[in-house]
Scaffold this motif. Sequence first.
Motif, short mmCIF file in Angstrom:
data_model
loop_
_atom_site.label_atom_id
_atom_site.label_comp_id
_atom_site.label_asym_id
_atom_site.label_seq_id
_atom_site.Cartn_x
_atom_site.Cartn_y
_atom_site.Cartn_z
N PRO A 101 0.82 -1.23 0.00
CA PRO A 101 0.00 0.00 0.00
C PRO A 101 0.85 1.27 0.00
CG PRO A 101 -0.94 -1.60 1.50
CD PRO A 101 0.39 -2.16 1.07
N PHE A 102 1.94 1.27 0.76
CA PHE A 102 2.83 2.43 0.77
C PHE A 102 3.48 2.62 -0.60
CE2 PHE A 102 7.15 4.16 1.23
CZ PHE A 102 6.86 5.40 1.78
N ILE A 103 3.95 1.53 -1.20
CA ILE A 103 4.58 1.62 -2.52
C ILE A 103 3.60 2.17 -3.55
CG2 ILE A 103 5.64 0.27 -4.38
CD1 ILE A 103 6.66 -1.68 -2.22
N LEU A 104 2.36 1.70 -3.49
CA LEU A 104 1.33 2.20 -4.41
C LEU A 104 1.09 3.69 -4.19
CD1 LEU A 104 -1.29 -0.71 -4.34
CD2 LEU A 104 0.40 -0.20 -6.13
N TYR A 105 1.13 4.13 -2.93
CA TYR A 105 0.92 5.55 -2.65
C TYR A 105 2.07 6.38 -3.21
CZ TYR A 105 0.09 9.92 -0.25
OH TYR A 105 -0.12 11.24 0.01
N VAL A 106 3.29 5.88 -3.09
CA VAL A 106 4.44 6.59 -3.66
C VAL A 106 4.31 6.70 -5.18
CG1 VAL A 106 6.94 6.48 -4.03
CG2 VAL A 106 5.99 5.96 -1.77
N ILE A 107 3.90 5.61 -5.81
CA ILE A 107 3.70 5.64 -7.26
C ILE A 107 2.59 6.63 -7.62
CG2 ILE A 107 2.92 4.25 -9.24
CD1 ILE A 107 4.25 1.83 -7.86
N HIS A 108 1.50 6.60 -6.87
CA HIS A 108 0.38 7.53 -7.08
C HIS A 108 0.86 8.97 -6.98
CE1 HIS A 108 -3.47 9.55 -6.16
NE2 HIS A 108 -2.84 10.06 -5.11
N THR A 109 1.76 9.24 -6.04
CA THR A 109 2.22 10.60 -5.79
C THR A 109 3.26 11.07 -6.80
OG1 THR A 109 1.86 10.25 -3.42
CG2 THR A 109 3.23 12.12 -4.04
N LEU A 110 4.15 10.18 -7.22
CA LEU A 110 5.32 10.61 -8.00
C LEU A 110 5.28 10.28 -9.49
CD1 LEU A 110 8.18 9.56 -5.52
CD2 LEU A 110 7.06 11.79 -5.74
N ALA A 111 4.43 9.34 -9.89
CA ALA A 111 4.53 8.84 -11.26
C ALA A 111 3.47 9.37 -12.22
CB ALA A 111 4.49 7.31 -11.25
N GLU A 112 2.70 10.36 -11.80
CA GLU A 112 1.66 10.87 -12.70
C GLU A 112 2.27 11.49 -13.96
OE1 GLU A 112 -2.40 13.60 -12.63
OE2 GLU A 112 -1.07 13.57 -10.88
N GLU A 113 3.41 12.16 -13.80
CA GLU A 113 4.09 12.76 -14.95
C GLU A 113 5.26 11.91 -15.42
OE1 GLU A 113 2.85 15.33 -16.44
OE2 GLU A 113 1.27 15.53 -14.93
N GLY A 114 5.44 10.75 -14.81
CA GLY A 114 6.54 9.87 -15.16
C GLY A 114 7.70 10.03 -14.18
N ILE A 115 8.35 8.91 -13.87
CA ILE A 115 9.50 8.93 -12.97
C ILE A 115 10.45 7.81 -13.36
CG2 ILE A 115 8.34 7.46 -11.26
CD1 ILE A 115 9.87 8.99 -9.08
N SER A 116 11.74 8.05 -13.20
CA SER A 116 12.73 7.03 -13.52
C SER A 116 12.65 5.90 -12.51
CB SER A 116 14.14 7.63 -13.51
OG SER A 116 14.54 7.94 -12.18
N ILE A 117 13.08 4.72 -12.91
CA ILE A 117 13.06 3.57 -12.01
C ILE A 117 14.00 3.82 -10.83
CG2 ILE A 117 13.49 1.10 -11.79
CD1 ILE A 117 11.02 1.93 -13.45
N ASP A 118 15.16 4.41 -11.10
CA ASP A 118 16.09 4.70 -10.01
C ASP A 118 15.48 5.68 -9.02
OD1 ASP A 118 18.04 3.00 -11.00
OD2 ASP A 118 19.04 4.57 -12.15
N GLY A 119 14.82 6.72 -9.53
CA GLY A 119 14.20 7.70 -8.65
C GLY A 119 13.07 7.10 -7.83
N LEU A 120 12.28 6.25 -8.46
CA LEU A 120 11.17 5.60 -7.75
C LEU A 120 11.70 4.62 -6.71
CD1 LEU A 120 8.14 5.16 -7.46
CD2 LEU A 120 8.27 3.49 -9.31
#
Length: 203
Positions: A101-120
Amino acid sequence: LALARLTEWPRWDQACIEETQRTLNEEDHMSLNVLRILLEFADYIKLQKGQLTLTKKGKTCLKKVALGEMQVALFSQLFCELNLAYLDRLPEYPEVQSTVPFILYVIHTLAEEGISIDGLCERAYLTPVREGFDEAGFRRHDRYTLIKRVLNPLHDFGLLEQRLGPGTVPNIEVLVSVQTTPLFKKMIHFRFPDPGVLEKKHS
């Protein structure tokens, strides 16, 4: 595998596999194998006299109006019931599954405009999870685990777009970034307790 030949699967080259292997077992086709397991977990299919058949619940999924319900059911079965370590050959790392659930929240917060795998990868793990990787001592397992157990399944469910790029091995592309699709926010919601309720509990 008749079903494999009738459908397209991510990260699966049907012609190449059949060319190099004389016989194909379900376990050789991870996407198909996991789908069958999830469908059984969710009571959409059952094994009867050596053949997979639709259950009463499964027959409802043939109706277009039930597809959304089925998507949610299989998603829940994957992340809540299936041991995600089954998706790869890495060590167990149970803390990863318990913090999905925490990982999904981080993705929800950071990946809307795209994020690198290293950054994520730098942001997706809580400290105890990160410590588990450090104790194991395997280089890059944090990245591989995130991709295999979370990012690839999210992509398969249509919740993430993936961008590939050149890796360290010539002619081999690797996952370099992800971006959430509109379906991600439609399907996944986060509910947080009222701050006032938390204050009362700790007063």
